[in-house]
Design a protein around this motif. Sequence first.
Motif, PDB file in Angstrom:
ATOM      1  N   MET A 172      33.695  45.586  56.426  1.00  0.00           N
ATOM      2  CA  MET A 172      32.522  46.310  56.827  1.00  0.00           C
ATOM      3  C   MET A 172      31.285  45.523  56.376  1.00  0.00           C
ATOM      4  O   MET A 172      31.207  45.092  55.240  1.00  0.00           O
ATOM      5  CB  MET A 172      32.543  47.701  56.179  1.00  0.00           C
ATOM      6  CG  MET A 172      31.283  48.464  56.372  1.00  0.00           C
ATOM      7  SD  MET A 172      31.186  50.119  55.626  1.00  0.00           S
ATOM      8  CE  MET A 172      32.749  50.448  54.959  1.00  0.00           C
ATOM      9  N   PRO A 173      30.314  45.333  57.275  1.00  0.00           N
ATOM     10  CA  PRO A 173      29.096  44.615  56.893  1.00  0.00           C
ATOM     11  C   PRO A 173      28.339  45.354  55.785  1.00  0.00           C
ATOM     12  O   PRO A 173      28.349  46.575  55.722  1.00  0.00           O
ATOM     13  CB  PRO A 173      28.272  44.593  58.182  1.00  0.00           C
ATOM     14  CG  PRO A 173      29.213  44.941  59.279  1.00  0.00           C
ATOM     15  CD  PRO A 173      30.325  45.720  58.672  1.00  0.00           C
ATOM     16  N   ARG A 174      27.668  44.598  54.944  1.00  0.00           N
ATOM     17  CA  ARG A 174      26.918  45.198  53.836  1.00  0.00           C
ATOM     18  C   ARG A 174      25.858  46.162  54.314  1.00  0.00           C
ATOM     19  O   ARG A 174      25.590  47.162  53.674  1.00  0.00           O
ATOM     20  CB  ARG A 174      26.277  44.115  52.988  1.00  0.00           C
ATOM     21  CG  ARG A 174      27.268  43.349  52.174  1.00  0.00           C
ATOM     22  CD  ARG A 174      26.584  42.323  51.335  1.00  0.00           C
ATOM     23  NE  ARG A 174      27.564  41.620  50.526  1.00  0.00           N
ATOM     24  CZ  ARG A 174      27.255  40.771  49.592  1.00  0.00           C
ATOM     25  NH1 ARG A 174      25.988  40.518  49.327  1.00  0.00           N
ATOM     26  NH2 ARG A 174      28.187  40.177  48.911  1.00  0.00           N
ATOM     27  N   ILE A 175      25.219  45.852  55.442  1.00  0.00           N
ATOM     28  CA  ILE A 175      24.175  46.744  55.934  1.00  0.00           C
ATOM     29  C   ILE A 175      24.759  48.108  56.272  1.00  0.00           C
ATOM     30  O   ILE A 175      24.121  49.139  56.069  1.00  0.00           O
ATOM     31  CB  ILE A 175      23.404  46.130  57.130  1.00  0.00           C
ATOM     32  CG1 ILE A 175      22.182  46.977  57.485  1.00  0.00           C
ATOM     33  CG2 ILE A 175      24.290  45.990  58.343  1.00  0.00           C
ATOM     34  CD1 ILE A 175      21.121  46.978  56.429  1.00  0.00           C
ATOM     35  N   ALA A 176      25.981  48.144  56.764  1.00  0.00           N
ATOM     36  CA  ALA A 176      26.621  49.424  57.070  1.00  0.00           C
ATOM     37  C   ALA A 176      26.833  50.232  55.792  1.00  0.00           C
ATOM     38  O   ALA A 176      26.648  51.446  55.784  1.00  0.00           O
ATOM     39  CB  ALA A 176      27.951  49.205  57.791  1.00  0.00           C
ATOM     40  N   ILE A 177      27.193  49.554  54.712  1.00  0.00           N
ATOM     41  CA  ILE A 177      27.390  50.235  53.432  1.00  0.00           C
ATOM     42  C   ILE A 177      26.081  50.855  52.971  1.00  0.00           C
ATOM     43  O   ILE A 177      26.037  52.012  52.547  1.00  0.00           O
ATOM     44  CB  ILE A 177      27.931  49.248  52.377  1.00  0.00           C
ATOM     45  CG1 ILE A 177      29.335  48.780  52.765  1.00  0.00           C
ATOM     46  CG2 ILE A 177      27.944  49.886  50.991  1.00  0.00           C
ATOM     47  CD1 ILE A 177      29.843  47.608  51.947  1.00  0.00           C
ATOM     48  N   VAL A 178      24.998  50.087  53.074  1.00  0.00           N
ATOM     49  CA  VAL A 178      23.682  50.586  52.642  1.00  0.00           C
ATOM     50  C   VAL A 178      23.236  51.752  53.509  1.00  0.00           C
ATOM     51  O   VAL A 178      22.763  52.766  53.001  1.00  0.00           O
ATOM     52  CB  VAL A 178      22.634  49.447  52.678  1.00  0.00           C
ATOM     53  CG1 VAL A 178      21.238  49.980  52.418  1.00  0.00           C
ATOM     54  CG2 VAL A 178      22.997  48.374  51.671  1.00  0.00           C
TER      55      VAL A 178
END
Length: 80
Positions: A1-7
């Motif tokens: 999962m991309p980091r931006i999705a986590i944020v």
Amino acid sequence: MPRIAIVLRDRMPDAGKKPLHQLIRQGAADVVLTARQAVYLDYGRQIRNRMAHGQVSTIRGQVPGLCGLLKTVRWPQAIA
């Protein structure tokens, strides 16, 4: 999962398991992202998808100013 999705999932409690393009749209609608950030993130998502499917081999020159934009985003310490 991309980091931006986590944020984005962290900042939007009702995000659930939505795909990245829906998270970006919702982030812009909920004013978690500016319209400009949403446009750049969606463009970056499209480049990532093209790279994943072998349509593009490099992102050099694809998104001018993307590094500057990412520096303006306040990343949580655990993610950055």
